[in-house]
Write an enzyme that holds these catalytic residues in place. Sequence first.
Site, PDB file in Angstrom:
ATOM      1  N   LYS A  54     -19.356 -24.390  39.422  1.00  0.00           N
ATOM      2  CA  LYS A  54     -19.423 -22.933  39.332  1.00  0.00           C
ATOM      3  C   LYS A  54     -20.877 -22.470  39.229  1.00  0.00           C
ATOM      4  CE  LYS A  54     -14.838 -22.816  37.262  1.00  0.00           C
ATOM      5  NZ  LYS A  54     -14.066 -22.909  36.020  1.00  0.00           N
ATOM      6  N   GLN A  98     -14.573 -22.339  29.561  1.00  0.00           N
ATOM      7  CA  GLN A  98     -13.936 -23.457  30.273  1.00  0.00           C
ATOM      8  C   GLN A  98     -12.862 -24.081  29.377  1.00  0.00           C
ATOM      9  OE1 GLN A  98     -14.618 -24.454  33.520  1.00  0.00           O
ATOM     10  NE2 GLN A  98     -12.833 -25.750  33.227  1.00  0.00           N
ATOM     11  N   ASP A 121     -12.429 -14.067  34.442  1.00  0.00           N
ATOM     12  CA  ASP A 121     -11.500 -15.161  34.743  1.00  0.00           C
ATOM     13  C   ASP A 121     -10.047 -14.755  34.476  1.00  0.00           C
ATOM     14  OD1 ASP A 121     -11.131 -17.738  35.729  1.00  0.00           O
ATOM     15  OD2 ASP A 121     -11.170 -18.668  33.753  1.00  0.00           O
TER      16      ASP A 121
END
Length: 281
Positions: A54, A98, A121
């Site tokens: 990413k 994450q 996200d």
Amino acid sequence: MAEKLILDGARVANELKEQLRTRVDALSGIGITPCLATILVGDDPASETYVRMKGNACKRLGITSRRIHLDRSISTEELINVISQLNEDPLVHGILLQHPVPHQIDERAAFEAISIHKDVDGVTALGFAQNAFGYADYPSCTPAAIMALLDYYRIPIEGKHAVVIGRSPILGKPVSLMLLNRNATVTTCHSKTTNLADMVKLADIVVAAVGKPKFIQGEWLRPGAVVLDAGYNAGNVGDVDYEACLLKASAITPVPAGVGPVTIAMLLKHTVDAAEKTAKH
């Protein structure tokens, strides 16, 4: 045999990123650099790889990637404090935690600490609710990628029967809602579903999001079904038995180079979207 349509996620992602490059340049012209802050807790090798991928994708587009690497022994409260600081930082436009996080951390509490304005996200309950009502700025990235692939290849959604296998809060559930909002009839299946193969046989569109390698069998498909494989398992295989499903499907995503690249492109798009909202204010 009819020609098979391979849904090329790499191609779709590259076109999306070219569009983003123009928008990033425009923001740069007014002194704004989109910034994605990525929080990694601990040293899980797979998570480290995802974060690095990413970060590299950000740099190639001129997006700032701010990586925060925290010790695996950190508490929920300490993690939330870090997230709160990023919420308050005007130079940060998107925050990605994450997952999975170490067992001692309340992952849901950590997700909920992310500001809705920086939840690029799509992990917060508020973001999920907005998605359910059809007006989320930043829906979960993999569901958004699946919809982008369907739209890019002009695959009809309205009136079709979609079967989603998986009900996670950031994949199965939100993609079910997004398909429903586009006037599909949606059946969401999961580990307790009985007669799963019979359910899949009814589907015009199959979304595999179950986390088991080669789980969806070709014999389960009705001829001409569209198959979107959102799985990624060891050995570069998805949740679909690709070769077997290819024989029955009219369109299918490969693994890799299917849903995955578009997922990352959607994360970048949401970060740029958030930066543009900052510019307007």
